[in-house]
Design a protein around this motif. Structure first.
Motif, short mmCIF file in Angstrom:
data_model
loop_
_atom_site.label_atom_id
_atom_site.label_comp_id
_atom_site.label_asym_id
_atom_site.label_seq_id
_atom_site.Cartn_x
_atom_site.Cartn_y
_atom_site.Cartn_z
N THR A 23 0.13 12.56 -15.32
CA THR A 23 1.53 12.97 -15.22
C THR A 23 1.63 14.25 -14.41
O THR A 23 0.87 15.20 -14.64
CB THR A 23 2.14 13.16 -16.61
OG1 THR A 23 2.06 11.92 -17.33
CG2 THR A 23 3.61 13.57 -16.52
N ALA A 24 2.57 14.26 -13.48
CA ALA A 24 2.71 15.38 -12.56
C ALA A 24 3.96 16.19 -12.85
O ALA A 24 4.94 15.68 -13.40
CB ALA A 24 2.77 14.86 -11.11
N SER A 25 3.92 17.46 -12.44
CA SER A 25 5.05 18.35 -12.70
C SER A 25 6.09 18.33 -11.59
O SER A 25 7.21 18.76 -11.80
CB SER A 25 4.54 19.79 -12.88
OG SER A 25 3.94 20.25 -11.68
N ASP A 54 4.83 4.03 -1.09
CA ASP A 54 5.46 2.71 -1.01
C ASP A 54 4.81 1.68 -1.92
O ASP A 54 5.15 0.50 -1.90
CB ASP A 54 5.46 2.19 0.44
CG ASP A 54 4.06 1.90 0.95
OD1 ASP A 54 3.94 1.48 2.12
OD2 ASP A 54 3.08 2.10 0.20
N GLY A 55 3.85 2.14 -2.74
CA GLY A 55 3.21 1.27 -3.71
C GLY A 55 1.97 0.56 -3.23
O GLY A 55 1.35 -0.18 -4.01
N ARG A 66 -11.62 -4.98 -10.95
CA ARG A 66 -11.71 -4.57 -12.36
C ARG A 66 -10.67 -3.52 -12.73
O ARG A 66 -10.19 -3.50 -13.86
CB ARG A 66 -13.11 -4.01 -12.67
CG ARG A 66 -14.23 -4.98 -12.44
CD ARG A 66 -15.57 -4.42 -12.95
NE ARG A 66 -15.97 -3.22 -12.23
CZ ARG A 66 -16.21 -2.05 -12.81
NH1 ARG A 66 -16.08 -1.91 -14.13
NH2 ARG A 66 -16.58 -1.00 -12.08
N PHE A 67 -10.34 -2.66 -11.79
CA PHE A 67 -9.38 -1.57 -12.04
C PHE A 67 -8.07 -1.86 -11.32
O PHE A 67 -8.05 -2.50 -10.26
CB PHE A 67 -9.93 -0.25 -11.51
CG PHE A 67 -11.09 0.32 -12.28
CD1 PHE A 67 -11.79 -0.42 -13.22
CD2 PHE A 67 -11.49 1.64 -12.05
CE1 PHE A 67 -12.86 0.12 -13.91
CE2 PHE A 67 -12.56 2.19 -12.74
CZ PHE A 67 -13.24 1.42 -13.66
N GLY A 68 -6.98 -1.37 -11.91
CA GLY A 68 -5.68 -1.49 -11.26
C GLY A 68 -4.94 -0.17 -11.36
O GLY A 68 -4.93 0.48 -12.41
N ILE A 69 -4.33 0.25 -10.25
CA ILE A 69 -3.56 1.49 -10.22
C ILE A 69 -2.09 1.15 -10.07
O ILE A 69 -1.73 0.22 -9.34
CB ILE A 69 -4.05 2.42 -9.08
CG1 ILE A 69 -3.40 3.79 -9.17
CG2 ILE A 69 -3.85 1.79 -7.71
CD1 ILE A 69 -3.99 4.82 -8.22
N ALA A 70 -1.26 1.88 -10.77
CA ALA A 70 0.19 1.66 -10.72
C ALA A 70 0.89 3.00 -10.94
O ALA A 70 0.30 3.93 -11.47
CB ALA A 70 0.61 0.66 -11.80
N ARG A 71 2.14 3.06 -10.51
CA ARG A 71 2.89 4.29 -10.68
C ARG A 71 4.27 4.00 -11.26
O ARG A 71 4.85 2.94 -11.02
CB ARG A 71 3.00 5.04 -9.35
CG ARG A 71 3.83 4.35 -8.28
CD ARG A 71 3.65 5.05 -6.92
NE ARG A 71 4.09 6.43 -6.96
CZ ARG A 71 3.70 7.37 -6.10
NH1 ARG A 71 2.84 7.06 -5.13
NH2 ARG A 71 4.15 8.60 -6.18
N ASP A 72 4.77 4.99 -11.99
CA ASP A 72 6.13 4.97 -12.51
C ASP A 72 6.78 6.26 -12.04
O ASP A 72 6.57 7.33 -12.63
CB ASP A 72 6.11 4.87 -14.03
CG ASP A 72 7.49 4.76 -14.65
OD1 ASP A 72 8.47 5.22 -14.00
OD2 ASP A 72 7.61 4.22 -15.75
#
Length: 111
Positions: A23-25, A54-55, A66-72
């Motif tokens: 989590t970023a500020s 842009d995802g 094996r790994f997945g990265i995602a953003r909210d």
């Protein structure tokens, strides 16, 4: 400078899963590319996965599939879903954004 807080690390058996959060500020989080990196004992910090504004995503060969990265963007958070973990995934995991780094979260995978 962006403040980053990682969480979600822990001890897991081989084949298990963990989800890390970063989590970023910054209020303009949505424009940043964010990366996950890891440092195994006695080794340099290596790239694991990244996600652009842009995802679009990319992964190191060692974790691809094996790994997945995602953003909210609304939560200013990036996730790293780690499946089928292996002992060689043991490391301190860091997220990086705009030249800033978090404190890291320890992931330990037992065989």
């Amino acid at each position: 400078q962006v403040q980053l807080v990682e969480s979600g690390g822990g001890l897991v058996q081989a084949g298990g899963s963990l989800r890390l959060s970063c989590t970023a500020s910054t209020t303009i989080f949505r424009i940043y590319t964010v990366g996950w990196y890891r440092r195994a004992p006695g080794k340099q910090r290596d790239f694991v996965a990244g996600i652009s504004s842009d995802g679009s995503t990319n992964y190191s060969d060692s974790v691809k599939g094996r790994f997945g990265i995602a953003r909210d963007n609304a939560k200013k958070t990036v996730y790293l879903q780690m499946n089928n973990l292996k002992p060689e995934d043991t490391a301190v995991y860091y997220c990086g954004i705009g030249g800033s780094w978090g404190q890291g979260t320890q992931v330990t995978v037992s065989s």
